[in-house]
Design an enzyme around this catalytic site. Structure first.
Site, PDB file in Angstrom:
ATOM      1  N   GLU B  57       0.808  -1.228   0.000  1.00  0.00           N
ATOM      2  CA  GLU B  57       0.000   0.000   0.000  1.00  0.00           C
ATOM      3  C   GLU B  57       0.840   1.276   0.000  1.00  0.00           C
ATOM      4  O   GLU B  57       0.396   2.323  -0.464  1.00  0.00           O
ATOM      5  CB  GLU B  57      -0.960   0.015   1.198  1.00  0.00           C
ATOM      6  N   PHE B 119     -10.993  -7.345  14.202  1.00  0.00           N
ATOM      7  CA  PHE B 119      -9.951  -7.788  13.277  1.00  0.00           C
ATOM      8  C   PHE B 119      -9.689  -6.687  12.230  1.00  0.00           C
ATOM      9  O   PHE B 119     -10.620  -6.158  11.629  1.00  0.00           O
ATOM     10  CB  PHE B 119     -10.383  -9.081  12.582  1.00  0.00           C
ATOM     11  N   GLN B 120      -8.447  -6.359  12.037  1.00  0.00           N
ATOM     12  CA  GLN B 120      -8.016  -5.327  11.087  1.00  0.00           C
ATOM     13  C   GLN B 120      -8.640  -3.963  11.349  1.00  0.00           C
ATOM     14  O   GLN B 120      -8.924  -3.205  10.432  1.00  0.00           O
ATOM     15  CB  GLN B 120      -8.261  -5.768   9.630  1.00  0.00           C
ATOM     16  N   LYS B 169     -17.323  -0.328   6.690  1.00  0.00           N
ATOM     17  CA  LYS B 169     -17.838  -1.302   5.728  1.00  0.00           C
ATOM     18  C   LYS B 169     -19.356  -1.217   5.559  1.00  0.00           C
ATOM     19  O   LYS B 169     -19.876  -1.354   4.449  1.00  0.00           O
ATOM     20  CB  LYS B 169     -17.444  -2.721   6.168  1.00  0.00           C
ATOM     21  N   MET B 489      24.758   8.632   1.618  1.00  0.00           N
ATOM     22  CA  MET B 489      24.700   9.878   2.379  1.00  0.00           C
ATOM     23  C   MET B 489      25.029   9.632   3.846  1.00  0.00           C
ATOM     24  O   MET B 489      25.708  10.428   4.488  1.00  0.00           O
ATOM     25  CB  MET B 489      23.317  10.521   2.225  1.00  0.00           C
TER      26      MET B 489
END
Lengths: 163, 581
Positions: B57, B119-120, B169, B489
């Protein structure tokens, strides 16, 4: 420098967390914070007392204004204003102390709003200094519990903070 | 609802997708998951929007970001709840720091379960709060069209930035339908970005600019975002004032023009940094006086008056006091300045300006150009690779993205951009892993354009999984890997400030990048000899439709110079490993 900033915010969930989060995120001080709905139910009014150098205060007002939920704000300390804080204080009140507490409350124009045989609960409004002075006057050893609302304020005269 | 008109009934999920289409969105980048299944079903049943399936993502947000930087329009990412949402945080912060318009749609657990550690579940609005311009948690399906309209409006206007829309949802339920109408425009009473600068202030600024004896224009990302490059160029041309760009501003003024004195700041040119330090007027446009520009703010431009034009009042006087603040869109302010400058052209002290240019040209030629470096027999210098890239692509109107580190600075110094929106780099947040997905976002929308990502072997591995996405969608970007086998760097700072104790800046067990990209179905070319560099570069760009990964072995010990010295003024710089100002 101590400043009192009054903010009109959209009465939306999460609006308060954006404001509090901004202060934390940018390392600004919050001395006190009060918030409640206004006569317009779509708006809340928030009063924040902060402390900082003039350039920090400038950034605070600019950053607050940048938040989408902030509708309008004013730094009350820029002009003449009234500030008030509410305190409820539970103090020991037995024997000779009972009359003494009552007298002191009267002098400070406080009200005794709850009574038991050994305890008075006093309600007091005023500036933060006045509330501190009352605590000093009754003596810290008699104080059982203190709750203060934090400062709210309003500009003097015809100036109003509204849409 | 308009009476008499046939009103469409759509589910929440279908409204989300339709609203995006009505907003003019062509591509969205995302990754499905439980909380978004309704939305993904709605995507399946339509053909107006193309969904690009990323492999992580974070890459979805960088793709949206790359598209936004190249087009000026908000990019859109679509991710599920929980880990899908948290994986976007780096990408959102990247966009936030560089003021890039972006809309991130995140799935959320059903409303009635919010707060139960389902969940999630994660508090996406809370977790993203410090790094968004604004965010919405949609409570009712009916609100979806308006919320999405507002999200784009906020993301794309004023000082742009990312906006998160969290979608529980249940509000995307396919069985519940609502009348759908996409609002033509929205008004938000508490959000009114400035439309115009203060005329009195603009007049004052032009007056100072015309009277200045040693003026310089310091222009940044705001000019690119504000679509004001033409006005900036016009102002510089008609006044003859030198121009320096910030890292974010590269391309806002033609890099090949003689009035351009190079990037300024920590790794800016000697000429630009000296000109800033000695100037008597700094016209700062669309910049934020970042610490990587100013060095010590107390020693910043000691003899200069400062005019600062920015759309965000909070940017003005944030780190450096300003003499003439102008809050407004850079485009309209510069246009007004141009008109006033025409009228007061006679006021300019031409002799002083010509002496100023004499001085600047001495600085420039004394250094042997803006960014001199030494070549060595048998070693490929990273700067040479960027120059080779420039030579091969300079007539192609190419888009160049980068990751973060030495390669980014070499690219900024040596690739000359003549147009805005062609240089795409994570400046504020400095996000390694940005370059490849950003290049993919650009390529997708500009399939015929030359798009190259300059990267290093450290950065590229932070989102290398996207080679798979490139395969799936035939994204023929070119990856130029400046492989110095070290986190360059970090290593440079360790050499200079930590007595060469290379703590964890050395990468053991690097992959064979050629084999790796071949495994993903792309073309890999390895270059280890200087003589092969140019032919390999040409070959890479001749394979038009293929992703070509050019893995170039470059000098591990090369440093980026100039490098400003901490706590100094702008003119305090290391120029080579042994020579300083």
């Amino acid at each position: 420098m101590r400043r009192i900033i009054s903010v009109l915010v959209e009465n939306e969930p999460g609006a308060l967390s954006r404001i509090v989060g901004l202060f934390a995120q940018r390392n600004y001080n919050i001395e006190s914070l009060t918030v409640a709905p206004t006569e317009d139910e779509t708006l809340s009014r928030l009063t924040v007392v902060t402390d900082g150098k003039p350039e920090t205060i400038e950034q605070i007002t600019k950053q607050l204004n940048k938040l989408i939920d902030v509708v309008k704000l004013v730094d009350l300390t820029e002009g003449a204003h009234i500030e008030r804080e509410l305190m409820l204080i539970k103090v020991k009140a037995h024997g000779a102390l009972r009359a003494e507490i009552k007298r002191t409350a009267d002098i400070f124009r406080g009200q005794i709003v709850d009574v038991t045989s050994g305890v008075y609960t006093v309600q007091l409004t005023g500036t933060g200094e006045k509330l501190d002075a009352f605590i000093d006057a009754v003596g810290e050893s008699t104080v059982l519990e203190v709750v203060r609302s934090g400062v709210t304020g309003i500009a003097r005269g015809e100036k109003v903070l509204s849409l | 609802m308009t009476e008499g008109k046939q009103v469409e009934l759509l589910s929440g999920a279908d409204m989300v997708v339709r609203a995006l289409a009505d907003e003019g969105v062509e591509y969205i980048y995302g990754y499905p998951g439980g909380a978004l299944l309704h939305v993904y079903d709605a995507i399946f049943r339509q053909d107006k929007i193309t969904h690009i399936l990323v492999r992580h993502e974070q890459a979805a947000t960088h793709m949206a970001d790359g598209y936004a930087r190249s087009s000026g329009k908000a990019g859109v990412a679509l991710v599920t709840s929980g880990p899908g949402a948290t994986n976007t945080i780096t990408g959102i912060a990247t966009a936030y720091m560089d003021s890039i318009p972006m809309v991130v749609l995140s799935g959320q657990v059903p409303s009635r379960f919010i707060g139960t550690d389902m969940f999630q579940e994660t508090d996406m609005v809370g977790i993203s709060r410090p790094i968004v311009k604004h965010s919405f948690l949609v409570k009712r399906a009916e609100d979806i069209p308006e919320v999405i309209k507002k999200a784009f409006y906020i993301a794309q206007t004023g000082r742009p930035g990312p906006v998160v829309v969290d979608l529980p949802k249940d509000i995307t339920d396919l069985t519940k339908k609502f009348p759908y109408e996409y609002p033509g425009k929205v008004k938000i009473r508490s959000y009114n970005p400035p439309q115009k600068g203060h005329t009195g202030q603009i007049r004052k600024a032009v007056d100072l600019l015309m009277k200045a004896r040693r003026p310089i224009i310091y222009a940044g990302g705001g000019v690119v975002l504000g679509d004001a490059s033409d006005q900036l160029t016009r102002l510089a041309k008609q006044t003859g004032v030198p121009v320096t760009n910030t890292l974010m501003g590269l391309g806002s003024y033609p890099g090949t023009d003689d009035q351009f004195v190079g990037m300024l700041g920590m790794h800016g040119s000697y000429t630009a940094n000296l000109a800033m330090h000695h100037s008597d007027l700094v016209l700062a446009v669309g910049v934020r006086f970042d610490d990587r520009v100013t060095n010590s703010t107390s020693k910043f431009c000691p003899t200069a008056k400062i005019v600062h034009v920015d759309i965000d009042p909070a940017s003005i006087a944030k780190t450096v006091p300003v003499d003439v603040p102008i809050v407004g869109p850079v485009l309209s302010v510069l246009k007004e300045m141009n008109d006033l400058a025409v009228a007061s052209a006679g006021a300019q002290d031409k002799e002083a300006l010509s002496n100023w240019w004499k001085q600047i040209n001495e600085w420039r030629s004394g250094q042997g150009g803006l960014f001199p470096y030494e070549t060595a027999e048998g070693i490929i210098k990273p700067q040479q690779v960027v120059q080779a890239l420039y030579e091969v692509t300079k007539n192609d109107d190419a888009y160049i993205t980068t990751d973060v580190g030495q390669h980014q600075m070499f690219a900024a110094q040596h690739y000359l951009f003549n147009k805005p929106n062609r240089w795409i780099t994570s400046g504020g947040l400095g996000t390694m892993g940005f370059g490849l997905p950003a290049a993919m976002g650009v390529k997708l929308h500009n399939p015929d354009a030359t798009v190259a990502c300059v990267t290093g072997e450290g950065s590229i591995q932070m989102n290398i999984q996207e080679l798979s996405t490139c395969r799936q969608y035939d994204l023929g970007v070119k990856v130029i890997n400046l492989n110095n086998q070290a986190l360059g760097m970090v290593r440079q700072w360790q050499t200079m400030q930590y007595s060469s104790r290379y703590s964890h800046s050395y990468m053991e067990s690097l992959p064979d990048f050629k084999k790796l990209v071949e495994a993903y179905g792309h073309v890999g070319i390895t270059v280890t000899e200087a003589k092969d560099l140019m032919p390999a570069m040409e070959e890479a760009f001749s394979l038009k439709d293929r992703l070509v990964f050019l893995d170039v072995a470059v000098d591990t010990n090369e440093h980026v110079y100039p490098m400003q010295i901490k706590d100094g003024s702008m003119r305090d710089m290391w120029l080579t490993k042994t020579e300083r100002t």
